[in-house]
Design a protein around this motif. Structure first.
Motif, PDB file in Angstrom:
ATOM      1  N   THR A  42      76.309  42.251  -2.656  1.00  0.00           N
ATOM      2  CA  THR A  42      77.463  42.627  -1.833  1.00  0.00           C
ATOM      3  C   THR A  42      78.479  43.327  -2.706  1.00  0.00           C
ATOM      4  N   VAL A  43      78.973  44.465  -2.210  1.00  0.00           N
ATOM      5  CA  VAL A  43      80.012  45.182  -2.942  1.00  0.00           C
ATOM      6  C   VAL A  43      81.289  45.128  -2.114  1.00  0.00           C
ATOM      7  N   VAL A  44      82.380  44.706  -2.722  1.00  0.00           N
ATOM      8  CA  VAL A  44      83.637  44.573  -1.989  1.00  0.00           C
ATOM      9  C   VAL A  44      84.693  45.505  -2.573  1.00  0.00           C
ATOM     10  N   ALA A  45      85.280  46.297  -1.696  1.00  0.00           N
ATOM     11  CA  ALA A  45      86.296  47.266  -2.127  1.00  0.00           C
ATOM     12  C   ALA A  45      87.686  46.616  -2.098  1.00  0.00           C
ATOM     13  N   GLU A  46      88.696  47.426  -2.383  1.00  0.00           N
ATOM     14  CA  GLU A  46      90.055  46.929  -2.552  1.00  0.00           C
ATOM     15  C   GLU A  46      90.519  46.045  -1.391  1.00  0.00           C
ATOM     16  N   ASN A  47      91.009  44.849  -1.716  1.00  0.00           N
ATOM     17  CA  ASN A  47      91.510  43.893  -0.714  1.00  0.00           C
ATOM     18  C   ASN A  47      90.500  43.500   0.350  1.00  0.00           C
ATOM     19  N   GLY A  48      89.265  43.767   0.094  1.00  0.00           N
ATOM     20  CA  GLY A  48      88.240  43.336   1.039  1.00  0.00           C
ATOM     21  C   GLY A  48      87.912  41.874   0.803  1.00  0.00           C
ATOM     22  N   ARG A  49      87.276  41.255   1.800  1.00  0.00           N
ATOM     23  CA  ARG A  49      86.926  39.844   1.651  1.00  0.00           C
ATOM     24  C   ARG A  49      85.529  39.584   2.180  1.00  0.00           C
ATOM     25  N   PHE A  50      84.756  38.848   1.400  1.00  0.00           N
ATOM     26  CA  PHE A  50      83.406  38.495   1.784  1.00  0.00           C
ATOM     27  C   PHE A  50      83.263  36.989   1.779  1.00  0.00           C
ATOM     28  N   GLU A  51      82.948  36.407   2.935  1.00  0.00           N
ATOM     29  CA  GLU A  51      82.712  34.964   2.999  1.00  0.00           C
ATOM     30  C   GLU A  51      81.258  34.745   3.354  1.00  0.00           C
ATOM     31  N   SER A  52      80.599  33.941   2.546  1.00  0.00           N
ATOM     32  CA  SER A  52      79.185  33.720   2.773  1.00  0.00           C
ATOM     33  C   SER A  52      78.911  32.235   2.923  1.00  0.00           C
ATOM     34  N   ASN A  53      78.405  31.859   4.092  1.00  0.00           N
ATOM     35  CA  ASN A  53      78.056  30.456   4.321  1.00  0.00           C
ATOM     36  C   ASN A  53      76.544  30.362   4.414  1.00  0.00           C
TER      37      ASN A  53
END
Lengths: 254, 408
Positions: B222-233
């Motif tokens: 997963t690539v996350v850009a500026e102020n992005g959010r990744f939640e993985s359950n």
């Protein structure tokens, strides 16, 4: 017209040990229905051990004797079974459990009540435990907060026989009044008939709780057994005046 | 449009796992699978028995979803997107239709030669899997769901999924990966690539439910850009024979954040390894990794590696509960911290314990049976109430607690 007073709790010649250490030594005790008794005695005399044994916690091994609840021997019953019979305890130092909240255990205790959520909110307000209702149970609570949390649980369970381990120790006057009112509510649930009480056993050192609660009889424990039983006010007065040393001397020379 | 992965994953260590070549040998699996309907069917027409299985893995076919895709064995059987806010297609279709996908997103978050699993996936002529792209500024309210179902015994299912969230978009995705209860053995290889744009938020919940002889190797990047959010359950319900998972998240944009929650049960005969690495590559990034494992007799390896290359704040917490007194089960908790920057503030904690008898008896003093008390303790340990997962997961986690409590 006299009612045949059955004993709600009867203990006959009970010997208990934990980790090889003897805790209760041929202890006998009878508490009639509708009576609240006090348990006094020095630290280490076995007061808490007696309560924990009655509740059925497995680290307290009964090596001799019987515990009878309403005439029925309960030695072989586990904690859950005894709780379902109507026995409950408010501990002095209950465990902290991560992930289990005060709300969830009280909700369980109220599962058969007619309006559980409303009742839960009402009890939380009465016991002033709202700030920590949704925290891990007993986590980071002061002594006074633990007492209120434990009392809220007892009120939810509404047991036939409630035991309380030092509900009045380390509590200031105001807090004592709150604790006292909760305990009265527990033992006399019907405000219109205060004489008709549930039964219970309370451990107290100071006797402060007697300012808020009528106690029918007091017992002094000594070396794992009941040393002396009698009128609570007289006994507490004596202890206040001469200390436990005098009680010990008296019991020894009897 | 500007490539979301402007800082494409670079210098990713590829893994030489030649020993796994045998495990991954597809020759051990059958090509024969159940006859599937030609073409796609609407969600309501999915067979009732399948629908029930899917529901157990968080994929609900009775409404309340913005999109549904079901892949059965080797083909998609249902693709429905009820929203103008995003597009969902079988990946093969998306690659045909949009050359940009192949250029910018296909094997970019997970390099095609990362390891044997990924090489197998890259070798597929026609990729099987889903493509989801949420348009800029769109916040999809209802969750979107995908089911990867292995309905036939002893097959190898190889999938590749790509999710793209354009700037300022939001999506909640539920992916259920499961075998039919009648299926014992299978192989599931999966490559998952997520691209989270600026200020975008992707909540990805994966529920796994496998037969006892299934082997699964998910490979996620997963690539996350500026102020992005990744939640993985990740919730593993019926544990497989072997799960080896180590999702990589690259917080490449300033202020990007990630949160992992992994809840796993390892029963006798299972080898479950759930790791996870977060690369904090930019300033003010943050990560929180939480693992909760209950072991009733299998092997469990749980870990989380935080790699801090810039000013950041991150924490990894692994907790395991070992309920098997026979000595065959084991839990290995390996949280890790690696710092290249003095302002990378990272911490970890790990603990392995058992159910405390005093706690069980304390709960029993409220009138509970022993099993009820144990279940409540395990549910508390798995942290459902405190984490606020959806209702579907609550039920499934309660089931894990029941199973673990009964020592099955």
């Amino acid at each position: 017209m006299s009612q045949a007073t059955q004993n709600i709790l009867e203990i006959r010649d009970l010997c208990v040990e934990a980790g090889g250490k003897p805790l209760l030594d041929h202890l006998s005790l009878a508490i009639p229905e509708g009576e609240v008794h006090a348990l006094l005695g020095q630290n280490g005399s076995g007061k808490t051990s007696l309560m924990m044994t009655i509740m059925g916690f497995t680290n307290y091994h009964v090596t001799r004797g019987q515990i009878l609840f309403r005439g029925r021997e309960i030695n072989e019953l586990n904690v859950g079974e005894r709780a379902r019979l109507g026995i409950a305890i408010a501990q002095q130092r209950p465990p902290t459990i991560n992930g289990v909240t005060l709300r969830s255990v009280v909700r369980y205790a109220l599962k058969n009540a007619p309006n559980p959520e409303a009742k839960l909110e009402e009890l939380a307000q009465a016991a002033q435990v709202e700030p920590f209702l949704d925290r891990n149970i007993n986590d980071g609570l002061s002594g006074g907060e633990i007492k209120r949390a434990e009392l809220m649980q007892l009120l939810a369970l509404s047991p036939a026989f409630a035991m309380m381990d030092e509900p009045d120790s380390g509590v200031d006057i105001e807090a004592l009044a709150l604790v006292g009112s909760l305990i009265n509510r527990l033992f006399s649930p019907d405000e219109t008939r205060p004489v008709k009480r549930k039964a219970g056993l309370i451990i107290t050192h100071s006797g402060n709780i007697l300012q808020h609660l009528h106690i029918d009889k007091a017992h002094i424990m000594y070396n794992g057994a009941i040393g002396c039983s009698g009128n609570p006010s007289i006994m507490l007065e004596q202890i206040a005046k001469c200390g436990y040393e005098e009680c010990v001397r008296c019991m020894r020379t009897r | 449009m500007r490539a979301l992965h402007e800082n494409e994953v670079k210098n990713v260590k590829t893994i030489q796992n030649d020993t796994e070549k045998d495990v991954l040998s597809i020759a051990g699996y059958s090509d024969a699978c159940e006859a599937a309907p030609a073409g796609l069917v609407p969600a309501e027409q999915i067979a009732k028995e399948d629908a029930r299985e899917l529901a157990g893995a968080g994929v609900l076919l009775d409404g309340g979803r913005s999109g549904t895709m079901v892949v059965r064995d080797h083909q998609p059987v249902c693709v429905e997107a009820d929203s103008q806010a995003f597009e969902m297609l079988p990946l093969a279709t998306a690659l045909e239709r949009y050359p940009e996908v192949r250029e910018k997103y296909f094997f970019k978050a997970v390099p095609p030669d990362y390891d044997e699993v990924v090489r197998r996936c890259a070798a597929q002529e026609t990729p099987l899997g889903f493509y989801i792209r949420v348009k800029a500024g769109k916040k999809v309210t209802l969750p979107c769901q995908v089911a990867m179902l292995m309905a036939s015994e002893n097959i190898a299912q190889i999938v590749h999924n790509i999710v793209i969230l354009e700037d300022d978009s939001q999506l909640e995705l539920v992916t259920g990966c499961l075998t039919r209860h009648s299926v014992n053995r299978g192989l599931h290889l999966a490559v998952g690539e997520n691209y989270v744009g600026r200020n975008a938020k992707l909540v990805s919940t994966m529920v796994h439910s496998w037969g006892p002889e299934v082997t699964t190797y998910p490979r996620n990047g997963t690539v996350v850009a500026e102020n992005g959010r990744f939640e993985s359950n990740y919730v593993s319900l019926r544990p497989a024979k072997q799960v080896v998972s180590d999702p990589q998240t690259y917080l490449n944009g300033k202020g990007a954040t990630a949160k992992y929650l992994t809840i796993v049960l390892s029963a006798p005969g299972s080898h479950i390894s759930t790791q996870g690495t977060v690369h904090l590559n930019a300033e003010d990034t943050g990560a929180e990794l939480m693992h909760r494992g209950v072991c009733t007799g299998g092997e469990m390896r749980q870990g989380g590696l935080l790699i801090g290359k810039a000013r950041c704040k991150a924490h990894v917490d692994c907790a395991g509960m070992l309920l098997d007194p026979s000595g065959k089960g084991s839990i290995e908790s390996v949280p890790g911290l690696k710092s290249y920057h003095p302002d990378a503030r990272m911490s970890h904690e790990a603990s392995i314990g058992k159910i405390a008898p005093e706690e069980v008896e304390y709960l029993m003093s409220f009138g509970m049976e022993e099993q009820e008390a144990i279940s409540m303790l395990i549910r508390g340990f798995l942290g459902t109430d405190l984490v606020g997962l959806g209702k579907e997961l609550d039920g499934q986690i309660a089931e894990i607690a029941e199973i673990a409590g009964h020592g099955e």
